[in-house]
Design a protein around this motif. Structure first.
Motif, PDB file in Angstrom:
ATOM      1  N   GLN A   1     -36.857   4.626 131.091  1.00 40.32           N
ATOM      2  CA  GLN A   1     -37.965   4.856 132.031  1.00 40.32           C
ATOM      3  C   GLN A   1     -38.479   3.593 132.709  1.00 40.32           C
ATOM      4  OE1 GLN A   1     -39.642   7.710 132.790  1.00 40.32           O
ATOM      5  NE2 GLN A   1     -38.456   9.088 131.511  1.00 40.32           N
ATOM      6  N   LEU A   2     -38.158   2.430 132.151  1.00 38.34           N
ATOM      7  CA  LEU A   2     -38.836   1.223 132.645  1.00 38.34           C
ATOM      8  C   LEU A   2     -38.541   0.961 134.118  1.00 38.34           C
ATOM      9  CD1 LEU A   2     -40.693  -1.138 132.153  1.00 38.34           C
ATOM     10  CD2 LEU A   2     -38.734  -2.469 131.339  1.00 38.34           C
ATOM     11  N   ALA A   3     -37.263   0.935 134.482  1.00 33.57           N
ATOM     12  CA  ALA A   3     -36.928   0.621 135.872  1.00 33.57           C
ATOM     13  C   ALA A   3     -37.494   1.664 136.847  1.00 33.57           C
ATOM     14  CB  ALA A   3     -35.425   0.448 136.024  1.00 33.57           C
ATOM     15  N   PRO A   4     -37.312   2.965 136.596  1.00 29.18           N
ATOM     16  CA  PRO A   4     -37.892   3.938 137.544  1.00 29.18           C
ATOM     17  C   PRO A   4     -39.416   3.879 137.622  1.00 29.18           C
ATOM     18  CG  PRO A   4     -36.758   5.062 135.721  1.00 29.18           C
ATOM     19  CD  PRO A   4     -36.442   3.620 135.614  1.00 29.18           C
ATOM     20  N   THR A   5     -40.082   3.660 136.483  1.00 30.98           N
ATOM     21  CA  THR A   5     -41.547   3.610 136.515  1.00 30.98           C
ATOM     22  C   THR A   5     -42.013   2.404 137.329  1.00 30.98           C
ATOM     23  OG1 THR A   5     -41.505   4.556 134.301  1.00 30.98           O
ATOM     24  CG2 THR A   5     -43.618   3.727 135.066  1.00 30.98           C
TER      25      THR A   5
ATOM     26  N   GLY B   1     -40.318   0.930 139.675  1.00 30.15           N
ATOM     27  CA  GLY B   1     -39.993   1.228 141.070  1.00 30.15           C
ATOM     28  C   GLY B   1     -41.083   2.079 141.695  1.00 30.15           C
ATOM     29  N   ALA B   2     -41.543   3.085 140.934  1.00 33.79           N
ATOM     30  CA  ALA B   2     -42.585   3.976 141.463  1.00 33.79           C
ATOM     31  C   ALA B   2     -43.888   3.216 141.663  1.00 33.79           C
ATOM     32  CB  ALA B   2     -42.784   5.150 140.513  1.00 33.79           C
ATOM     33  N   LEU B   3     -44.259   2.390 140.667  1.00 31.86           N
ATOM     34  CA  LEU B   3     -45.527   1.662 140.774  1.00 31.86           C
ATOM     35  C   LEU B   3     -45.501   0.668 141.936  1.00 31.86           C
ATOM     36  CD1 LEU B   3     -46.343   0.929 137.014  1.00 31.86           C
ATOM     37  CD2 LEU B   3     -47.500   2.544 138.547  1.00 31.86           C
ATOM     38  N   LEU B   4     -44.345   0.060 142.153  1.00 28.97           N
ATOM     39  CA  LEU B   4     -44.245  -0.947 143.211  1.00 28.97           C
ATOM     40  C   LEU B   4     -43.904  -0.312 144.560  1.00 28.97           C
ATOM     41  CD1 LEU B   4     -42.209  -3.517 141.111  1.00 28.97           C
ATOM     42  CD2 LEU B   4     -44.503  -3.941 142.030  1.00 28.97           C
TER      43      LEU B   4
ATOM     44  N   LEU C   1     -33.540  -2.492 139.602  1.00 28.61           N
ATOM     45  CA  LEU C   1     -32.262  -2.020 139.065  1.00 28.61           C
ATOM     46  C   LEU C   1     -32.279  -1.972 137.542  1.00 28.61           C
ATOM     47  CD1 LEU C   1     -29.796  -4.179 141.237  1.00 28.61           C
ATOM     48  CD2 LEU C   1     -30.788  -1.929 141.772  1.00 28.61           C
ATOM     49  N   GLY C   2     -31.814  -0.864 137.009  1.00 26.30           N
ATOM     50  CA  GLY C   2     -31.597  -0.763 135.559  1.00 26.30           C
ATOM     51  C   GLY C   2     -30.135  -1.091 135.292  1.00 26.30           C
ATOM     52  N   ILE C   3     -29.900  -2.198 134.597  1.00 25.92           N
ATOM     53  CA  ILE C   3     -28.519  -2.688 134.436  1.00 25.92           C
ATOM     54  C   ILE C   3     -27.897  -2.130 133.163  1.00 25.92           C
ATOM     55  CG2 ILE C   3     -27.047  -4.743 134.224  1.00 25.92           C
ATOM     56  CD1 ILE C   3     -28.409  -4.699 136.912  1.00 25.92           C
ATOM     57  N   GLN C   4     -26.725  -1.535 133.362  1.00 21.58           N
ATOM     58  CA  GLN C   4     -25.954  -1.018 132.224  1.00 21.58           C
ATOM     59  C   GLN C   4     -25.053  -2.117 131.662  1.00 21.58           C
ATOM     60  OE1 GLN C   4     -25.412   2.251 131.075  1.00 21.58           O
ATOM     61  NE2 GLN C   4     -23.510   1.968 129.967  1.00 21.58           N
ATOM     62  N   ALA C   5     -24.370  -2.829 132.558  1.00 21.43           N
ATOM     63  CA  ALA C   5     -23.464  -3.899 132.111  1.00 21.43           C
ATOM     64  C   ALA C   5     -23.315  -4.903 133.238  1.00 21.43           C
ATOM     65  CB  ALA C   5     -22.106  -3.333 131.744  1.00 21.43           C
TER      66      ALA C   5
ATOM     67  N   TRP D   1     -40.910   0.549 145.402  1.00 18.75           N
ATOM     68  CA  TRP D   1     -39.639  -0.051 145.829  1.00 18.75           C
ATOM     69  C   TRP D   1     -38.509   0.862 145.388  1.00 18.75           C
ATOM     70  CZ3 TRP D   1     -40.552  -5.658 143.516  1.00 18.75           C
ATOM     71  CH2 TRP D   1     -41.570  -6.298 144.262  1.00 18.75           C
ATOM     72  N   PRO D   2     -37.391   0.862 146.112  1.00 24.10           N
ATOM     73  CA  PRO D   2     -36.286   1.726 145.688  1.00 24.10           C
ATOM     74  C   PRO D   2     -35.751   1.327 144.309  1.00 24.10           C
ATOM     75  CG  PRO D   2     -35.622   0.336 147.541  1.00 24.10           C
ATOM     76  CD  PRO D   2     -37.087   0.130 147.349  1.00 24.10           C
ATOM     77  N   HIS D   3     -35.216   2.302 143.636  1.00 27.23           N
ATOM     78  CA  HIS D   3     -34.737   2.056 142.274  1.00 27.23           C
ATOM     79  C   HIS D   3     -33.415   2.773 142.040  1.00 27.23           C
ATOM     80  CE1 HIS D   3     -34.151   4.603 138.724  1.00 27.23           C
ATOM     81  NE2 HIS D   3     -34.068   3.434 138.130  1.00 27.23           N
ATOM     82  N   THR D   4     -32.577   2.174 141.218  1.00 28.14           N
ATOM     83  CA  THR D   4     -31.464   2.924 140.657  1.00 28.14           C
ATOM     84  C   THR D   4     -31.102   2.348 139.291  1.00 28.14           C
ATOM     85  OG1 THR D   4     -29.322   3.937 141.119  1.00 28.14           O
ATOM     86  CG2 THR D   4     -29.534   1.613 141.661  1.00 28.14           C
ATOM     87  N   GLY D   5     -30.411   3.165 138.497  1.00 27.56           N
ATOM     88  CA  GLY D   5     -30.071   2.726 137.138  1.00 27.56           C
ATOM     89  C   GLY D   5     -28.577   2.815 136.872  1.00 27.56           C
ATOM     90  N   VAL D   6     -28.196   2.533 135.613  1.00 27.45           N
ATOM     91  CA  VAL D   6     -26.803   2.565 135.175  1.00 27.45           C
ATOM     92  C   VAL D   6     -25.915   1.689 136.068  1.00 27.45           C
ATOM     93  CG1 VAL D   6     -25.162   4.061 133.995  1.00 27.45           C
ATOM     94  CG2 VAL D   6     -27.314   4.995 134.739  1.00 27.45           C
ATOM     95  N   VAL D   7     -26.459   0.523 136.433  1.00 29.87           N
ATOM     96  CA  VAL D   7     -25.773  -0.362 137.369  1.00 29.87           C
ATOM     97  C   VAL D   7     -24.765  -1.219 136.616  1.00 29.87           C
ATOM     98  CG1 VAL D   7     -26.127  -2.354 138.899  1.00 29.87           C
ATOM     99  CG2 VAL D   7     -27.703  -0.390 138.969  1.00 29.87           C
ATOM    100  N   VAL D   8     -23.552  -1.331 137.196  1.00 27.89           N
ATOM    101  CA  VAL D   8     -22.520  -2.156 136.556  1.00 27.89           C
ATOM    102  C   VAL D   8     -22.022  -3.282 137.466  1.00 27.89           C
ATOM    103  CG1 VAL D   8     -21.742  -0.365 134.963  1.00 27.89           C
ATOM    104  CG2 VAL D   8     -20.718  -0.528 137.240  1.00 27.89           C
ATOM    105  N   GLY D   9     -22.680  -3.458 138.621  1.00 21.88           N
ATOM    106  CA  GLY D   9     -22.279  -4.568 139.481  1.00 21.88           C
ATOM    107  C   GLY D   9     -23.197  -4.630 140.683  1.00 21.88           C
ATOM    108  N   THR D  10     -23.477  -5.847 141.156  1.00 24.67           N
ATOM    109  CA  THR D  10     -24.384  -5.998 142.293  1.00 24.67           C
ATOM    110  C   THR D  10     -23.844  -7.041 143.249  1.00 24.67           C
ATOM    111  OG1 THR D  10     -25.608  -7.740 141.179  1.00 24.67           O
ATOM    112  CG2 THR D  10     -26.451  -5.508 140.922  1.00 24.67           C
ATOM    113  N   GLU D  11     -24.279  -6.929 144.504  1.00 24.70           N
ATOM    114  CA  GLU D  11     -23.944  -7.944 145.491  1.00 24.70           C
ATOM    115  C   GLU D  11     -25.076  -7.973 146.498  1.00 24.70           C
ATOM    116  OE1 GLU D  11     -20.610  -8.772 148.926  1.00 24.70           O
ATOM    117  OE2 GLU D  11     -20.459  -6.986 147.691  1.00 24.70           O
TER     118      GLU D  11
END
Ligand code: SF4
Ligand code: SF4
Lengths: 255, 435
Positions: free
Chosen positions: A129-133, A135-138, A178-182, A140-150
């Motif tokens: 819940q941390l990342a979505p909560t 995101g909602a409070l700020l 972002l909620g990071i998975q790996a 800002w867009p949110h997504t989770g289970v992230v395995v790579g970013t650029e």
């Protein structure tokens, strides 16, 4: 610009956890803490982004254990530029994820980061819940289970994992949470000498906070896991045991 | 005449030359003129030699004595001379897998005329690799993280460090419980506290100490890894942290000597801990038991019908000069036959576990024809022995795995000297005490 990484300490389950006589808390004297494993990945992902784009990495945490310094200094030794610790009467308490997000949101807004990275879940936040909560409070867009970013101009490209191993590539406008998975690489090793150097040479910034009054569920009782009674002790010679293991694996279609 | 041969130019000779009364006129003093020998740049060598501790890397004059005695070269392609030559040709040790293959066994130093000391060079260069953020093999990273977090490389809970004691069958006093001085503080170390086969040897040793009426105690959960192999793997900061904590813990208790199970701990206490203020009288258990032989002899009542051979641990033998005590103990065992392996004592082969090798097993195995432990097991089998005797806790798991992978399971057993002594004393059976 900065990348904010949220670090949280959780009880280390390598040692058996004991429940306090009150029945509503762990026996804190016997608990040792580790950084939530997914948060380690969030930090690594941020450091990889920094290597590509030169952003500053700021690690942020709420010190509920009284031992957060160790985690923050380790992050500084690994290559973070700043560390911010939220302190106050929260020490010695378990914060709900919602309360945690509530404490972090104004501090993070102040940092005005390009990205906020945190672990996709934690032992005390299994539903992530941390990342979505946040995101909602700020807002800002949110997504989770992230395995790579650029990072790109005004946006972040994110790879996330769906069921069945299907990968999904998305773009989010920044700032985003972002909620990071790996992380893309195994969280790096930091030599103890570097951590000790960080302890001597860097400072952790402190922000005073108060435990929020919240309408959260009240903890009534913690229980130790109960034996499910399905364990079977295998006895006999090693070859008997092997036979039995094979039998069990076959019966479950695993072999 | 072979037409491909051509007359060498630039040959110089003096018609008349008398040196210290010896006439070497004419062809006897023939010399070639100047030839190009600097066909390389010395930069990488200078870089390595600039790291504190690694200075001797630059002293190598390429005589090659070190290569045939290097246990890693026997199963692969290695040795100080080769590392130096690679650096000459532009391959940096810092970025090469070679950095992690040396077991710091010290056999090269024994023969090197120039004192090129890999035991100092390797940790110094590895430390630079770690400090510069270069990635390290995953197995090693895990062992180092475990050591930093739990005080043991296995990742076991610190509180369980004394759990083996309940299976010892004799009292094993734990200092934080007994609160009285002891004569011998027994430094059990990690593998003998946690690894099942290490625990077997600990139980055997506890029973021997008890039978001898030794006044001993252990630190139990307060003990942390002595840290020597982590230091040799390049993690000096971690070693310093462990040394400081262990010295602080030891300062709380009164004891006269330390007896260690692990030769790596022996090495740490003898050579490193004094630098951090920890001065102790430290004995390996084989040295202590050899001293106690007059009292031990009458207790060795059971015949052991075994054919034994013995592996000298690098950190007991070459590093700390103890070759005789284990052999005296073996020879005191009633009924055994003892044969040395061809590579023994000063020239003993290495099990591959030293210098961090314990936590680089797959990494190294992927780069060698066979594991060092497998090479050693084959040597032991060739002596006709049915039992490979060891006295270092790294070896039991390494050699038992190697016995399996070389197909000698059931034909060669690996046993700690303590287990054999305890068996001859009737304190344990032929099978491990706690199977
Ligand atoms: S023995 Fe010493 S001097 Fe000779 S090649 Fe080896 S390291 Fe160099
Ligand atoms: S210390 Fe041992 S393993 Fe390392 S180079 Fe020398 S002989 Fe080889």
């Amino acid at each position: 610009m900065t990348l904010a990484v949220i670090l949280k300490q959780v009880p280390d389950v390598v040692e058996e956890l004991a429940i306090d006589p009150s029945g509503t808390d762990l026996d804190r004297d016997s608990v040792s803490y580790v950084v939530n494993e997914f948060d380690e990945h969030a930090l690594e992902e941020a450091l990889l982004l920094r290597e590509a784009t030169g952003e500053d990495v700021v690690v942020v945490g709420v010190d509920t254990t009284g031992e957060l310094d160790q985690a923050l200094y380790t992050a500084l030794a690994k290559g973070a530029q700043r560390a911010v610790k939220l302190v106050g009467d929260v020490e010695g308490s378990w914060l709900s994820t919602r309360a945690l997000a509530g404490l972090l949101a104004p501090v993070i807004r102040e940092l005005s980061p390009r990205l906020v990275l945190t672990g996709v879940q934690a032992p005390d936040d299994l539903d992530g819940q941390l990342a979505p909560t946040l995101g909602a409070l700020l807002d800002w867009p949110h997504t989770g289970v992230v395995v790579g970013t650029e990072l790109a101009d005004g946006l972040v490209r994110v790879r996330k994992e769906l069921w069945g191993g299907i990968m999904l590539d998305l773009e989010l406008a920044t700032p985003a949470v972002l909620g990071i998975q790996a992380a893309r690489a195994t969280p790096r090793y930091v030599p103890v000498g570097r951590v000790r150097q960080a302890m001597r040479e860097s400072t952790i910034e402190e922000v005073e906070v108060e435990t929020p009054v919240e309408s959260a569920p009240k903890l009534s009782r913690l229980r130790a896991p109960e034996a499910a009674g399905r364990a079977e002790m295998l006895t006999g010679s090693p070859s008997d045991v092997v036979e039995r293991i094979l039998e069990i694996l076959r019966a479950r279609g695993l072999y | 005449m072979d037409s491909s041969l051509r007359k060498v130019q630039d040959v110089w000779e003096q018609d008349t030359a008398i040196v210290e009364g010896v006439d070497i006129s004419g062809p006897w003093n023939r010399m070639f003129g100047q030839r190009v020998i600097w066909n390389y740049t010395p930069e990488l060598i200078d870089e390595i030699a600039s790291f504190p501790g690694a200075e001797s890397f630059a002293w190598c004059y390429q005589c090659g004595k070190c290569v045939p005695v290097c246990p890693v070269d026997v199963v692969g392609d290695y040795g100080p001379r080769k590392l130096y030559r690679k650096a000459q040709t532009g391959i940096s040790l810092l970025d090469s897998p070679d950095l992690w293959l040396c077991t710091t066994c010290m056999n090269c130093l024994r023969v090197c005329p120039k004192q090129v000391d890999m035991v100092q060079i390797m940790p110094a260069v590895r430390e630079q690799a770690l400090l510069s953020g270069r990635p390290l093999p995953a197995e090693l990273q895990e062992a180092l993280e475990n050591t930093a977090r739990y005080g043991n490389p296995l990742g076991q809970p610190p509180r369980k460090r004394e759990a083996w004691v309940k299976d010892a069958g004799v009292p094993v006093p734990i200092l934080h419980q007994i609160q009285r001085p002891v004569e011998w503080l027994w430094w059990v170390e990690c593998y003998p506290s946690y690894h099942p086969r290490g625990i077997d040897a600990s139980i055997a040793l506890a029973r021997i100490f008890h039978a001898l009426g030794l006044d001993f105690g252990i630190l139990g959960r307060e003990e942390k890894c002595a840290g020597d192999s982590q230091r040799l793997a390049g993690e000096r900061g971690l070693f310093e942290m462990l040394a400081e904590e262990n010295i602080r813990t030891l300062s709380k208790y009164e004891f006269r000597h330390i007896v260690v199970t692990d030769p790596h701990a022996l090495n740490a206490f003898r050579k490193q801990y004094p630098k951090y203020g920890g001065q102790y009288d430290v004995w390996h258990y084989t040295t202590l038991l050899a001293r106690e032989l007059p009292r031990l002899h009458p207790l060795l009542t059971r015949q052991l019908p075994y054919r034994l051979t013995f592996h000298d641990p690098c950190y007991l033998g070459r590093h700390n000069g103890e070759y005789d005590a284990p052999r005296q103990l073996i020879e005191a065992l009633p009924g055994v036959e003892f044969t040395e392996m061809p590579r023994c004592r000063q020239n003993s082969y290495c099990c591959g576990g030293g210098g961090g090798g314990m936590w680089l097993d797959s990494f190294a195995a992927g780069r060698q024809r066979r594991r060092l432990s497998e090479e050693r097991v084959l040597e032991a089998v060739a002596t006709g022995a049915d039992t490979l005797v060891i006295c270092c806790p790294y070896e039991v798991s390494r050699f038992e795995d190697a016995v399996k992978s070389t197909g000698y399971e059931g034909r060669l057993r690996v046993r700690d000297i303590a287990e054999l002594l305890a068996e001859a004393m009737g304190l344990i059976g032929e099978e491990p005490a706690k199977a």
